[in-house]
Design an enzyme around this catalytic site. Sequence first.
Site, short mmCIF file in Angstrom:
data_model
loop_
_atom_site.label_atom_id
_atom_site.label_comp_id
_atom_site.label_asym_id
_atom_site.label_seq_id
_atom_site.Cartn_x
_atom_site.Cartn_y
_atom_site.Cartn_z
N ASP A 1 9.60 5.35 -1.13
CA ASP A 1 10.07 4.34 -1.57
C ASP A 1 11.20 3.75 -0.60
OD1 ASP A 1 11.15 2.46 -3.45
OD2 ASP A 1 12.41 3.59 -4.20
N ARG B 1 10.43 -4.48 6.36
CA ARG B 1 11.12 -5.20 7.18
C ARG B 1 10.69 -5.22 8.82
NH1 ARG B 1 14.56 -3.31 3.18
NH2 ARG B 1 14.63 -1.15 4.16
N ASP C 1 8.90 1.88 -9.32
CA ASP C 1 9.91 2.94 -9.53
C ASP C 1 10.03 3.30 -10.81
OD1 ASP C 1 10.58 2.78 -6.72
OD2 ASP C 1 12.43 1.60 -6.91
N ASP D 1 8.12 -2.90 -6.20
CA ASP D 1 8.59 -1.87 -5.61
C ASP D 1 9.66 -1.42 -6.91
OD1 ASP D 1 11.04 -0.31 -4.94
OD2 ASP D 1 10.67 -0.93 -2.86
N SER E 1 8.73 -9.38 0.84
CA SER E 1 8.19 -10.44 -0.06
C SER E 1 8.69 -10.20 -1.53
CB SER E 1 6.51 -10.43 -0.21
OG SER E 1 6.19 -9.19 -0.95
N ALA F 1 0.82 -1.17 -0.02
CA ALA F 1 0.03 0.08 0.05
C ALA F 1 0.77 1.26 0.01
CB ALA F 1 -0.81 -0.13 1.22
N VAL F 2 2.12 1.18 0.77
CA VAL F 2 2.99 2.48 0.76
C VAL F 2 3.26 2.49 -0.54
CG1 VAL F 2 5.03 3.20 2.07
CG2 VAL F 2 3.48 1.91 3.25
N THR F 3 4.01 1.50 -1.24
CA THR F 3 4.70 1.37 -2.57
C THR F 3 3.59 2.30 -3.54
OG1 THR F 3 5.70 -0.41 -2.27
CG2 THR F 3 5.61 0.17 -4.33
N GLY G 1 10.20 0.03 1.92
CA GLY G 1 11.25 -1.03 2.69
C GLY G 1 11.03 -1.12 4.22
C1 LIG Z 1 8.20 18.31 1.99
C2 LIG Z 1 9.55 17.79 1.31
C3 LIG Z 1 10.73 18.56 2.30
C4 LIG Z 1 11.94 18.19 1.47
C5 LIG Z 1 13.04 17.46 2.35
C6 LIG Z 1 14.14 16.94 1.63
C7 LIG Z 1 14.42 15.50 2.30
C8 LIG Z 1 15.12 14.52 1.73
C9 LIG Z 1 16.74 14.60 1.73
C10 LIG Z 1 17.46 13.93 1.65
C11 LIG Z 1 17.02 12.50 0.74
C12 LIG Z 1 18.36 12.00 1.05
C13 LIG Z 1 18.20 10.64 -0.03
C14 LIG Z 1 18.31 9.32 0.52
C15 LIG Z 1 19.15 8.58 -0.12
C16 LIG Z 1 18.87 7.14 0.20
C17 LIG Z 1 19.74 6.16 -0.54
C18 LIG Z 1 18.97 4.89 -0.97
O1 LIG Z 1 19.70 4.02 -1.23
O2 LIG Z 1 17.94 5.04 -1.61
C19 LIG Z 1 17.21 4.15 -2.00
C20 LIG Z 1 15.73 4.06 -1.63
C21 LIG Z 1 15.01 3.12 -1.84
O3 LIG Z 1 15.19 1.76 -2.68
P1 LIG Z 1 14.57 0.46 -2.37
O4 LIG Z 1 13.13 0.63 -2.74
O5 LIG Z 1 15.28 -0.42 -3.45
O6 LIG Z 1 14.58 0.04 -0.87
P2 LIG Z 1 13.75 -0.55 0.30
O7 LIG Z 1 14.24 -0.03 1.41
O8 LIG Z 1 12.29 0.00 -0.29
O9 LIG Z 1 13.89 -1.86 0.11
C22 LIG Z 1 13.55 -2.78 -1.08
C23 LIG Z 1 13.01 -4.08 -0.48
O10 LIG Z 1 11.87 -3.94 0.53
C24 LIG Z 1 11.06 -5.00 0.42
N1 LIG Z 1 9.85 -4.54 -0.05
C25 LIG Z 1 9.91 -3.08 -0.54
C26 LIG Z 1 8.31 -2.81 -0.99
C27 LIG Z 1 7.47 -3.57 -0.96
N2 LIG Z 1 5.99 -3.19 -1.31
N3 LIG Z 1 7.18 -4.72 -0.30
C28 LIG Z 1 8.62 -5.29 0.03
O11 LIG Z 1 8.78 -6.38 0.35
C29 LIG Z 1 11.53 -6.08 -0.47
O12 LIG Z 1 12.22 -6.88 0.28
C30 LIG Z 1 12.58 -5.19 -1.48
O13 LIG Z 1 13.62 -5.84 -2.28
O14 LIG Z 1 15.26 5.36 -2.03
C31 LIG Z 1 15.25 6.15 -3.12
O15 LIG Z 1 15.34 5.59 -4.16
C32 LIG Z 1 14.21 7.48 -2.86
C33 LIG Z 1 15.40 8.41 -2.98
C34 LIG Z 1 14.81 9.72 -2.57
C35 LIG Z 1 15.49 10.90 -3.02
C36 LIG Z 1 14.87 11.81 -2.60
C37 LIG Z 1 15.54 13.09 -3.26
C38 LIG Z 1 14.95 14.35 -2.70
C39 LIG Z 1 16.21 15.32 -2.68
C40 LIG Z 1 15.78 16.51 -2.73
C41 LIG Z 1 14.54 17.31 -3.30
C42 LIG Z 1 14.63 18.74 -3.57
C43 LIG Z 1 14.15 19.29 -2.53
C44 LIG Z 1 14.86 20.74 -2.44
C45 LIG Z 1 14.77 21.10 -0.83
C46 LIG Z 1 15.77 22.49 -0.81
C47 LIG Z 1 15.53 23.18 0.48
C48 LIG Z 1 16.34 24.15 0.58
O1 LIG Z 2 19.24 0.78 -10.93
P1 LIG Z 2 19.13 2.06 -10.28
O2 LIG Z 2 17.86 2.60 -11.14
O3 LIG Z 2 20.24 2.77 -10.23
O4 LIG Z 2 18.45 1.87 -8.93
C1 LIG Z 2 17.05 1.43 -8.81
C2 LIG Z 2 17.03 1.39 -7.17
O5 LIG Z 2 17.30 2.47 -6.61
C3 LIG Z 2 15.66 0.87 -6.89
O6 LIG Z 2 15.53 1.10 -5.65
C4 LIG Z 2 15.23 -0.34 -7.35
O7 LIG Z 2 14.01 -0.70 -6.99
C5 LIG Z 2 15.56 -0.52 -8.90
O8 LIG Z 2 14.91 -1.67 -9.28
C6 LIG Z 2 16.76 0.07 -9.21
O9 LIG Z 2 17.81 -0.94 -9.04
MG LIG Z 3 11.40 0.99 -1.74
MG LIG Z 4 12.56 1.34 -4.79
#
Ligand SMILES: CCCCCCCC/C=C\CCCCCCCC(=O)OC[C@H](COP(=O)(O)OP(=O)(O)OC[C@H]1O[C@@H](n2ccc(N)nc2=O)[C@H](O)[C@@H]1O)OC(=O)CCCCCCC/C=C\CCCCCCCC
Ligand SMILES: O=P([O-])([O-])O[C@@H]1[C@@H](O)[C@H](O)[C@@H](O)[C@H](O)[C@@H]1O
Ligand SMILES: [Mg+2]
Ligand SMILES: [Mg+2]
EC number: 2.7.8.-
Length: 207
Positions: free
Chosen positions: A72, A80, A98, A94, A87, A36-38, A76
């Site tokens: 996103d 967990r 994406d 997910d 799953s 649901a979150v995804t 996760g």
């Molecule tokens: C109102 C908003 C205010 C703005 C505040 C800004 C805050 C943001 C600041 C910094 C962001 C920092 C970035 C973080 C980096 C994180 C690094 C990383 O690796 O991220 C990856 C992930 C997710 O990856 P994934 O989906 O693969 O991981 P999960 O943890 O989900 O695990 C997957 C496993 O989980 C299980 N699963 C999942 C889903 C499901 N339905 N069932 C499941 O079972 C399963 O086992 C899976 O295998 O994150 C991202 O990719 C998202 C990155 C977000 C980046 C945000 C960028 C924003 C930055 C700036 C924006 C501009 C604002 C400017 C503000 C300026 C102010 C002066």
């Molecule tokens: O490969 P990429 O686009 O850099 O990174 C992505 C990951 O950040 C994402 O969380 C995952 O779900 C994608 O499948 C993909 O791998």
């Molecule tokens: Mg995720």
């Molecule tokens: Mg993802």
Amino acid sequence: MAYDRTAMLKLLRPAMTRILTPLGRALVGRGIGPNAVTAVGTLGTVVSALLFFPLGQLTWGALVITLFVLFDLLDGVVARLGGKGGSTWGAFLDSTLDRVADAAIFAGLILYFINTDDTLMAAVTLVCLAAGTIVSYAKARAEGLGLTADVGLAERPERLVVALVAACFSGLGVPYILPVGMWLLAVASVITVGQRVVAVYQQTREK
Ligand SMILES: CCCCCCCC/C=C\CCCCCCCC(=O)OC[C@H](COP(=O)(O)OP(=O)(O)OC[C@H]1O[C@@H](n2ccc(N)nc2=O)[C@H](O)[C@@H]1O)OC(=O)CCCCCCC/C=C\CCCCCCCC
Ligand SMILES: O=P([O-])([O-])O[C@@H]1[C@@H](O)[C@H](O)[C@@H](O)[C@H](O)[C@@H]1O
Ligand SMILES: [Mg+2]
Ligand SMILES: [Mg+2]
């Protein structure tokens, strides 16, 4: 073989996970599951990207999209905390959603450039979209073949941060930041495709 992790934003992951854990726990306590979150995160990203960006609302678009792309990480965390560690269906959902979210973000920016008659930047942003998709595909295909391609200058978090920060500050009136961001991202994404192709090639040679 181990590969260098060039993508520095991965280092922020533990901190972001810690920040999101109380919210994740509250969601689990209310019976809300990771899928649901995804789904909500993707829907929110798609709707806000295709609404705000084409209308030229770059700052609001970037802020609202930031909120939803953080789902996103939250999905996760919820998976967990749910006890089963996630799953297979959830992992597939997910990654696939994406791609939908990424397509909407860059499509929104392309529509913005088209609406402002900037054909060159629309084309550069299209390169960001296409190359970003190939980056993700290369990793998925490698993993399907039992290999890895977890490397690159512009992985998903880097692509999102560059695009959203550039859009946010462009909307606040900072000159050139959006075109510069898109050019850098297009080049970095193409380089990342090359890095992943090389990583997979090396693994096939080693076998
Ligand atoms: C109102 C908003 C205010 C703005 C505040 C800004 C805050 C943001 C600041 C910094 C962001 C920092 C970035 C973080 C980096 C994180 C690094 C990383 O690796 O991220 C990856 C992930 C997710 O990856 P994934 O989906 O693969 O991981 P999960 O943890 O989900 O695990 C997957 C496993 O989980 C299980 N699963 C999942 C889903 C499901 N339905 N069932 C499941 O079972 C399963 O086992 C899976 O295998 O994150 C991202 O990719 C998202 C990155 C977000 C980046 C945000 C960028 C924003 C930055 C700036 C924006 C501009 C604002 C400017 C503000 C300026 C102010 C002066
Ligand atoms: O490969 P990429 O686009 O850099 O990174 C992505 C990951 O950040 C994402 O969380 C995952 O779900 C994608 O499948 C993909 O791998
Ligand atoms: Mg995720
Ligand atoms: Mg993802």
